[in-house]
Design an enzyme around this catalytic site. Sequence first.
Site, mmCIF file in Angstrom:
data_model
loop_
_atom_site.group_PDB
_atom_site.id
_atom_site.type_symbol
_atom_site.label_atom_id
_atom_site.label_comp_id
_atom_site.label_asym_id
_atom_site.label_seq_id
_atom_site.Cartn_x
_atom_site.Cartn_y
_atom_site.Cartn_z
ATOM 1 N N HIS A 1 -3.551 -4.774 0.287
ATOM 2 C CA HIS A 1 -3.008 -5.333 1.501
ATOM 3 C C HIS A 1 -3.174 -6.604 1.621
ATOM 4 C CE1 HIS A 1 -2.259 -1.783 4.049
ATOM 5 N NE2 HIS A 1 -3.243 -1.195 3.411
ATOM 6 N N CYS B 1 0.806 -1.281 0.065
ATOM 7 C CA CYS B 1 -0.077 0.106 0.049
ATOM 8 C C CYS B 1 0.928 1.167 -0.012
ATOM 9 C CB CYS B 1 -0.930 0.096 1.255
ATOM 10 S SG CYS B 1 -2.245 1.295 0.953
ATOM 11 N N GLU C 1 -1.776 -9.103 3.209
ATOM 12 C CA GLU C 1 -1.635 -9.446 4.413
ATOM 13 C C GLU C 1 -2.991 -9.872 5.100
ATOM 14 O OE1 GLU C 1 -0.921 -6.751 3.700
ATOM 15 O OE2 GLU C 1 -1.227 -4.937 5.078
HETATM 16 N N1 GLN Z 1 -1.752 6.901 3.262
HETATM 17 C C1 GLN Z 1 -1.861 6.345 2.109
HETATM 18 C C2 GLN Z 1 -3.205 6.289 1.425
HETATM 19 O O1 GLN Z 1 -3.945 6.858 2.171
HETATM 20 C C3 GLN Z 1 -1.544 4.665 2.057
HETATM 21 C C4 GLN Z 1 -2.388 4.143 3.076
HETATM 22 C C5 GLN Z 1 -2.020 2.529 3.379
HETATM 23 O O2 GLN Z 1 -0.936 2.188 3.514
HETATM 24 N N2 GLN Z 1 -3.075 1.942 3.978
HETATM 25 O O3 GLN Z 1 -3.348 6.327 0.467
#
Ligand code: GLN
Length: 591
Positions: A561, A398, A563
């Site tokens: 994600h 992410c 995970e």
């Molecule tokens: N801060 C970033 C966003 O909002 C990544 C978010 C995250 O890693 N879950 O897009």
Amino acid sequence: MIICFENRRHYLNTKYIIVAGGVISGVGKGVATASIGKILKEYGFRTTAIKIDPYINVDAGTLRPTEHGEVWVTDDGGEIDQDLGNYERFLGETISKINNITTGQIYNSVIKQEREGKFLGKTVQFIPHIPNEILERIKVASSNYDFALVEIGGTIGDYENIPFLFAAKSLERQIGKENVVYILITYLPIPSHINEMKTKPTQQAIKSLSEHGIFPDIILCRAKEPLDDVRKKKIEVYANIQREFIISAPDIPTLYKIPLNFEKEKLGKKILKKFGIKKRKKACFKHWEELVENIEHPRKSVKVAMVGKYLDIGDYSLHDVYISIKEALIHAGANLGVGVETEWINSKTLEKNEHNINKLSSYDGIIIPGGFGETGIEGKIAAIKFAREQRIPLLGLCLGLQLAVIEFARNVCSLAGANSTEFNASTRYPVIDVLPTQKKLLENEQIGGTMRLGVYAALLKENSLTLSLYKKSERIDKDKESLKEMLGRKNERYRIGRTPIGKNTVLERHRHRYEVSPEFVHFLEDSGLKITGFHKRLDDINLIEFIEIEDHPFFIATQSHPEFKSFLEDPAPLFLGTIEACLKRKKKKKR
Ligand code: GLN
């Protein structure tokens, strides 16, 4: 109640196991609940688990990780307490956001109904309206299941628990005590100055529970050591339950052994005895046992650096923030017979510190997890640059993908100062930015539950390492089934968008607001960044989901994600790939 009632009539067949905690929180109530679920599922019963969080937040989405650890994301976009993650990991299946009930949701819904005149002029009161709403939600979440475990968060004696305990009693009255079993999980301390296990706090927890008219059928005694006969006797007399229903649950090195230990204590059989029913099939824990054996006695090992933002509370630092990544690494390791040692590196210590950055070469792989806010961002970018140049396996998750794109834009495409508008709103090269729909939400301060949340389809490109990893697992076939089901549900079609549902489409979970800016994609690709997966929205905008760097042993990042879709018996493909790459690097270093 505003959620769907579709299969509600089936709840009458469900048997309920209410799990409450005494003495202190944090003794593994969630894992114990999940382990019981695993056992019942192995016995052939359709089993689900429901988590009650007595806080007033509607969900965990706006909670700071220091408050509540990691936020778990469900397929249907719920932002939830990490216990739901344990339920999924142990039950080996996805669980809907309706399986999480918070005080905030209950009041929200009751007040909404009052404003809509649904109570026909009646006074709306704490009793019965609040417990009734709780009960309705429990029934909806448990419909179609043989067993529903309902874990009441917090500790008996908290004011916040009262409506939920009341609801449990009402459930018992409605469906009969023969369909409800109460399990109390307590903690037995062994104060170091006397070195003796004390039962008094457990006795007090039993007393507190009885004040709500609830008498535990089974008591699970968590402690550093196993419970001896003397303590069992004391609890037996105090709680007035037979000794066989007092279960010893001492600390053990791996969570995944808990269902096996419960089996040894015949906990599953004892629960069934309370309900007066028999197993539907003989349980087979063979595969699970082998994996646990691999966790406890791995044949090989690798060392992974998790470069994150470490959120310290007082003198303690909270690794719980990345718990799903840690578990996904354990799952991958267990399936490959590899012990994964995870070291936590505060990305701030890498900022403008050549010495600390160079130390990263001692690891077999690097993980850049998700995150929010600008603290430590430059340290993570430095780690990515080092991994790319020094050919160290890297997995970006992410925010990890967003930073890998920024690093590539700055150092390969020569876009000096490229950044995400999350960290620098006036950057010349906003390679990561919010799309117009998100911009509007931010302007209107609509923060809770408005990110890109839950599963989204992504088409993987042929001839990519990413695709070959997904192909090696059974994911593509499994996701194909889920995609078919999603197509049948109109309100979820946006999760597929116009992404081609070919043979290489996968579903991964998301929780982010920012995206790779579509206008920079060609530029990045022309400079050699390989886009290996994308999601096509209904408005035809392509969102970047997976990237790779060719000519590198392993450099993969995803906007998702993975995970959150990793199970001990079905590890996430990208984590398997990471561990395999770590092993290769370790072997090569030895030569
Ligand atoms: N801060 C970033 C966003 O909002 C990544 C978010 C995250 O890693 N879950 O897009």
